[in-house]
Design an enzyme around this catalytic site. Structure first.
Site, PDB file in Angstrom:
ATOM      1  N   ASN A  52       4.142  -5.145  -0.502  1.00 50.46           N
ATOM      2  CA  ASN A  52       5.610  -5.239  -0.462  1.00 50.46           C
ATOM      3  C   ASN A  52       6.059  -6.505   0.272  1.00 50.46           C
ATOM      4  OD1 ASN A  52       5.108  -4.687   2.200  1.00 50.46           O
ATOM      5  ND2 ASN A  52       6.148  -2.709   2.256  1.00 50.46           N
TER       6      ASN A  52
ATOM      7  N   ASP B 236      -0.336  -7.065  15.517  1.00 52.56           N
ATOM      8  CA  ASP B 236       0.205  -5.706  15.568  1.00 52.56           C
ATOM      9  C   ASP B 236      -0.853  -4.711  16.024  1.00 52.56           C
ATOM     10  OD1 ASP B 236      -1.330  -5.882  13.243  1.00 52.56           O
ATOM     11  OD2 ASP B 236       0.395  -5.845  11.913  1.00 52.56           O
TER      12      ASP B 236
ATOM     13  N   HIS C  22       5.207  -7.522   3.171  1.00 58.78           N
ATOM     14  CA  HIS C  22       5.349  -7.474   4.631  1.00 58.78           C
ATOM     15  C   HIS C  22       4.366  -8.453   5.274  1.00 58.78           C
ATOM     16  CE1 HIS C  22       2.248  -3.940   5.199  1.00 58.78           C
ATOM     17  NE2 HIS C  22       1.641  -5.090   5.108  1.00 58.78           N
TER      18      HIS C  22
ATOM     19  N   GLU D 213       8.326  -4.774   7.699  1.00 55.26           N
ATOM     20  CA  GLU D 213       8.540  -4.195   6.383  1.00 55.26           C
ATOM     21  C   GLU D 213       9.850  -4.707   5.789  1.00 55.26           C
ATOM     22  OE1 GLU D 213       6.191  -2.521   5.145  1.00 55.26           O
ATOM     23  OE2 GLU D 213       5.319  -1.071   6.536  1.00 55.26           O
TER      24      GLU D 213
HETATM   25  P1  PGA Z   1      -4.907  -6.129   3.630  1.00 57.22           P
HETATM   26  O1  PGA Z   1      -3.524  -5.957   4.367  1.00 57.22           O
HETATM   27  O2  PGA Z   1      -5.499  -7.398   4.122  1.00 57.22           O
HETATM   28  O3  PGA Z   1      -5.706  -4.937   4.042  1.00 57.22           O
HETATM   29  O4  PGA Z   1      -4.604  -6.154   2.169  1.00 57.22           O
HETATM   30  C1  PGA Z   1      -2.651  -7.031   4.468  1.00 57.22           C
HETATM   31  C2  PGA Z   1      -1.336  -6.559   5.017  1.00 57.22           C
HETATM   32  O5  PGA Z   1      -0.944  -5.419   4.725  1.00 57.22           O
HETATM   33  O6  PGA Z   1      -0.693  -7.331   5.724  1.00 57.22           O
END
Ligand code: PGA
Length: 247
Positions: A136, A67, A138, A143
């Site tokens: 959450n 992304d 995702h 999302e």
């Molecule tokens: P993080 O993010 O590694 O910064 O916890 C993971 C994500 O949101 O996919």
């Protein structure tokens, strides 16, 4: 799903590096799907170390990142493009013309999304897709929603994701509201998926993803249906899994 339980973030990162290095040793021209965020930072440090000490070779590899924020230029300090170069690409022998991101500055997002899918297909598909998981559940910027997104698309970020990512910006107001993300279908077509999770704040998402109902409300839950997923958790992130045992 193969689950690797580790004690600490450091151990999780080492195990993940072994899995990715193994992939590159077995298939030097692998197509890797890569992820940003806090979780893979030390994994990337381990890969750089393996490159510098034992010659882990990225020369024939191709990468597609999951992304990118909409509206940030490639060289913006907060762009995922910049993150990946600073954490990995500037320190290994990956060819610059084999590094791909969805273009968050594209004037026509739908066209860019189609092109990104076409570039992945032309490369032969993704051999190994690395994923973090949001609180959450995702994956990428997919999302919780009413349906699983099939392909790369533009997404509006949830407030909880904006808050979680605000730590990388000077304030939540500066976090872009939109991103381009591979879809769940894009991720699902990877031959092997490696999901990393570290920290207590991910424990519920990990449990719901691995043991809960498969639903687009828990985007990572779809991974239960994938034939080849390796989940690597540290002690805190794996604490709510029923099969938890000592590493
Ligand atoms: P993080 O993010 O590694 O910064 O916890 C993971 C994500 O949101 O996919």
């Amino acid at each position: 799903m193969r689950i690797i339980y580790t004690d600490t973030y450091q151990k999780m990162s080492e195990e993940a590096a072994k899995v990715i290095a193994g992939q590159l040793w077995v298939k030097p021209d692998s197509v890797l799907g890569l992820a940003t965020g806090s979780t893979p930072v030390e994994l990337y440090q381990n890969l750089v170390w393996l490159h510098k000490t034992v010659g882990l070779d990225f020369a024939q590899a191709t990468s597609f990142n999951l992304d990118e924020y909409v509206g940030l230029a490639e060289d913006d300090p907060q762009s995922y493009h910049r993150f990946m170069h600073e954490n990995l690409f500037n320190h290994v022998n990956m060819r610059r013309d084999r590094i791909f991101f969805p273009n968050g500055m594209a004037a026509d997002a739908a066209r860019e999304a189609e092109d990104y899918e076409a570039r992945i297909a032309a490369a032969g598909g993704i051999d190994m897709q690395l994923l973090g998981i949001g609180r959450n559940a995702h994956i990428g910027f997919n999302e919780p929603d009413d349906a699983f997104a099939r392909t790369t698309h533009k997404v509006a970020l949830k407030e909880s994701t904006i808050e979680a990512n605000a730590r990388f910006f000077s304030s939540a107001a500066e976090v872009p509201r939109e991103a381009m993300s591979m879809g769940i279908g894009t991720i699902f077509r990877a031959r092997h998926i490696v999901l990393l999770a570290s920290g207590a704040e991910k424990a519920e998402a990990v449990r719901d993803a691995v043991e809960g109902t498969i639903t687009p409300r828990v985007p990572a839950s779809i991974l239960q249906l994938h034939p080849c997923v390796t989940l690597i958790v540290d002690h805190a992130a794996g604490a709510l899994l029923s099969g938890k045992s000592e590493p």
